[in-house]
Design an enzyme around this catalytic site. Structure first.
Site, PDB file in Angstrom:
ATOM      1  N   PRO A 223       0.867  -1.181   0.000  1.00  0.00           N
ATOM      2  CA  PRO A 223       0.000   0.000   0.000  1.00  0.00           C
ATOM      3  C   PRO A 223       0.903   1.230   0.000  1.00  0.00           C
ATOM      4  O   PRO A 223       1.545   1.533   1.001  1.00  0.00           O
ATOM      5  CB  PRO A 223      -0.786  -0.140   1.302  1.00  0.00           C
ATOM      6  CG  PRO A 223       0.035  -1.039   2.162  1.00  0.00           C
ATOM      7  CD  PRO A 223       0.995  -1.802   1.318  1.00  0.00           C
ATOM      8  N   ASP A 399       6.007   2.758   1.919  1.00  0.00           N
ATOM      9  CA  ASP A 399       5.143   1.618   2.227  1.00  0.00           C
ATOM     10  C   ASP A 399       4.351   1.988   3.477  1.00  0.00           C
ATOM     11  O   ASP A 399       4.917   2.117   4.571  1.00  0.00           O
ATOM     12  CB  ASP A 399       6.038   0.379   2.471  1.00  0.00           C
ATOM     13  CG  ASP A 399       5.236  -0.878   2.748  1.00  0.00           C
ATOM     14  OD1 ASP A 399       4.040  -0.765   3.076  1.00  0.00           O
ATOM     15  OD2 ASP A 399       5.832  -1.973   2.650  1.00  0.00           O
ATOM     16  N   HIS A 400       3.062   2.163   3.298  1.00  0.00           N
ATOM     17  CA  HIS A 400       2.239   2.682   4.395  1.00  0.00           C
ATOM     18  C   HIS A 400       2.085   1.675   5.538  1.00  0.00           C
ATOM     19  O   HIS A 400       1.620   2.010   6.619  1.00  0.00           O
ATOM     20  CB  HIS A 400       0.866   3.077   3.844  1.00  0.00           C
ATOM     21  CG  HIS A 400       0.223   4.213   4.583  1.00  0.00           C
ATOM     22  ND1 HIS A 400       0.685   4.697   5.787  1.00  0.00           N
ATOM     23  CD2 HIS A 400      -0.847   4.979   4.292  1.00  0.00           C
ATOM     24  CE1 HIS A 400      -0.078   5.685   6.197  1.00  0.00           C
ATOM     25  NE2 HIS A 400      -1.019   5.882   5.299  1.00  0.00           N
ATOM     26  N   ARG A 401       2.475   0.425   5.299  1.00  0.00           N
ATOM     27  CA  ARG A 401       2.432  -0.550   6.397  1.00  0.00           C
ATOM     28  C   ARG A 401       3.514  -0.250   7.411  1.00  0.00           C
ATOM     29  O   ARG A 401       3.425  -0.629   8.580  1.00  0.00           O
ATOM     30  CB  ARG A 401       2.643  -1.978   5.860  1.00  0.00           C
ATOM     31  CG  ARG A 401       1.524  -2.463   4.966  1.00  0.00           C
ATOM     32  CD  ARG A 401       1.904  -3.763   4.322  1.00  0.00           C
ATOM     33  NE  ARG A 401       3.169  -3.667   3.599  1.00  0.00           N
ATOM     34  CZ  ARG A 401       3.821  -4.710   3.073  1.00  0.00           C
ATOM     35  NH1 ARG A 401       3.308  -5.916   3.196  1.00  0.00           N
ATOM     36  NH2 ARG A 401       4.956  -4.544   2.425  1.00  0.00           N
ATOM     37  N   ILE A 403       5.425   3.018   7.327  1.00  0.00           N
ATOM     38  CA  ILE A 403       5.564   4.446   7.615  1.00  0.00           C
ATOM     39  C   ILE A 403       4.194   5.112   7.570  1.00  0.00           C
ATOM     40  O   ILE A 403       3.461   4.942   6.583  1.00  0.00           O
ATOM     41  CB  ILE A 403       6.534   5.085   6.585  1.00  0.00           C
ATOM     42  CG1 ILE A 403       7.945   4.542   6.862  1.00  0.00           C
ATOM     43  CG2 ILE A 403       6.514   6.592   6.654  1.00  0.00           C
ATOM     44  CD1 ILE A 403       8.807   4.468   5.674  1.00  0.00           C
TER      45      ILE A 403
END
Ligand code: CAO
Length: 427
Positions: A223, A399-401, A403
């Site tokens: 994501p 990577d939103h997982r 950061i």
């Protein structure tokens, strides 16, 4: 009043031996009108045997593997008297009923229109016809959106696909869907372009093919968020020009990219989650204590990413020399795998070409990538007046997982500060 109804094999057209393939009921089951009780099969046809009444199964007389023929007793059903055609003495309350059948194949057999099972069979496409499964199993599969042709071999006799096989198939697809995200997405159909004009087909280079696979994998698995901002590099540019002015013929010129590498490493040192990778199971964050920066280099064969190792320990001049050597090697196709391994974070700089902003794709298992486009003189309000400042557009995809948005923005703010005043890199 309840009556006991016998359900028998009906006339299926002069067939002496009919195989019982599947029995879908047992004593005590409550069945409704037209519910499939069993699947029978002859050499030419596969058929579902629907119940002709609603009621409770009293006894089942057949099992898979049995051979039956017209008139063989299938089961007895306890039903309300008003449902049955009573043919014998009221005391005995035995009723004889022949079940209607939904027959599939050969195709010359006319199918009565209203049975759900039959409708499913009539709608069956060619793949369904090829699959070895009864109409009820096909209907079941269709209800779950399963193409029975995709079930390789059934666990029934002669590899017949049973309901259990459809269930197992669904479980498998669901399990795979969790591990390999994106599996099963519809592919882009092939198009014949010739009606529209002349075409030429070029084979993609190996690098392009591999890069394409990797990018698609990352696109489907991560994501990603891209955060855009710009850094004031007016002073940095003046310093860089003065450094280059000191160079003599043959020296490697310093581009802004070297300072970006240094500013980036300094920000990574303060934000360790940017110098990290998620473990494959997604449970842990692996923090790296080394600072290797990948640089996307454009080559005639496609994009490659040589890695500048231990960038934190190298001077601006050393970085410039190393990048010049590695990008030259890359363009000549001479980079070794080791030259491209071990990166912690990648920079994709389009600055020499142009652009205002773009959304680079993270080079997983890294967790972020910095995009750079062309710096531009812009009027910037200094509190009293507009001042011409050289502004460098930066695009940070992460990577939103790993950061979150606030962390991404703080990282960018620090990066901008470092670039706007490179004396900070000494701190
Ligand atoms: N703004 C303005 N000018 C810039 C700039 C920027 N952001 N970045 C570079 N420039 C200038 C340089 O100063 C240089 O100017 P001079 O010729 O006047 O000295 C010129 O543009 C060319 O620079 P360069 O590209 O040769 O050098 P670099 O260190 O900036 O970049 C490299 C090196 C290897 C990254 C680059 O050559 C390259 O291959 N870029 C393409 C990368 C790419 O395709 N990325 C993929 C994007 S999709 O993921």
């Amino acid at each position: 009043m309840t009556v006991l109804i016998e359900i028998k094999v009906p006339d299926v057209g002069n067939v002496a031996e009919i195989d019982v393939v599947e029995v879908l009921i047992q004593a005590g089951d409550v069945v409704v009108l037209e519910q499939t009780l069993a699947t029978l099969e002859t050499d030419k046809a596969s058929m579902d045997l629907p119940s002709s009444v609603s009621g409770t199964i009293q006894q089942v007389y057949i099992k898979p593997g049995d051979k039956v023929s017209e008139g063989t007793l299938i089961a007895t059903v306890l039903a309300n008297a008003d449902q049955a055609i009573v043919t014998e003495a009221p005391e005995a309350v035995v009723v004889k009923v022949e079940a209607p059948v939904a027959v599939k194949l050969p195709e010359t057999i006319n199918l009565p229109a209203k049975s759900v099972t039959e409708v499913a069979v009539m709608e069956a496409d060619t793949t369904l016809r090829k699959a070895h499964a009864s109409p009820s199993v096909r209907l079941f599969a269709r209800e779950l959106g399963v193409d029975v042709a995709k079930i390789k071999a059934g666990s029934g006799r002669k590899a017949r696909i049973l309901k259990e096989d459809v269930k197992k198939f669904v479980k498998k697809v669901m399990a795979e869907g969790v591990v390999a995200t994106g599996a099963g997405i519809p592919s882009i159909p092939a198009v014949d372009f010739t009606p529209y004009g002349e075409t030429e087909t070029l084979k993609l280079s190996k690098i392009k093919r591999l890069t394409g696979q990797n990018l698609s994998r990352v696109w489907l698995n991560l994501p990603m968020v891209t955060y855009h901002d710009e850094a004031d590099i007016t002073d940095l540019e003046a310093f860089r020009n003065s450094l280059n002015a000191e160079k003599v013929k043959g020296d490697i010129k310093i581009t802004g990219l070297m300072f970006i590498i240094k500013a980036l490493v300094a920000a990574m040192q303060q934000f360790p989650s940017f110098n990290a990778s998620l473990s494959a199971d997604g449970e842990n964050l692996i923090l790296k204590k080394y600072f290797n920066i990948g640089i996307a280099v454009d080559t005639p064969n496609g994009l490659v990413v040589p890695v500048l190792r231990n960038a934190n320990t190298k001077s601006i001049n050393e970085l410039a020399l190393e990048l010049a050597e590695k990008s030259e090697k890359a363009r000549l196709g001479k980079l070794m795998p080791a030259d491209m391994q071990g990166g912690c974070l990648t920079i994709s700089s389009l600055g020499g070409i142009g652009g205002m902003a773009f959304t680079p794709i993270v080079n997983a298992p890294e967790v972020a990538i910095l995009g750079v486009t062309r710096a531009k003189m812009q009027p910037v309000w200094n509190g009293k007046e507009f001042e011409p400042r050289l502004m460098l557009p930066l695009d940070l995809t992460y990577d939103h997982r790993v950061i979150d948005g606030a962390e991404g923005a703080k990282f960018m703010a620090l990066l901008k500060q470092n670039l706007s005043d490179i004396r900070r890199l000494l701190l």
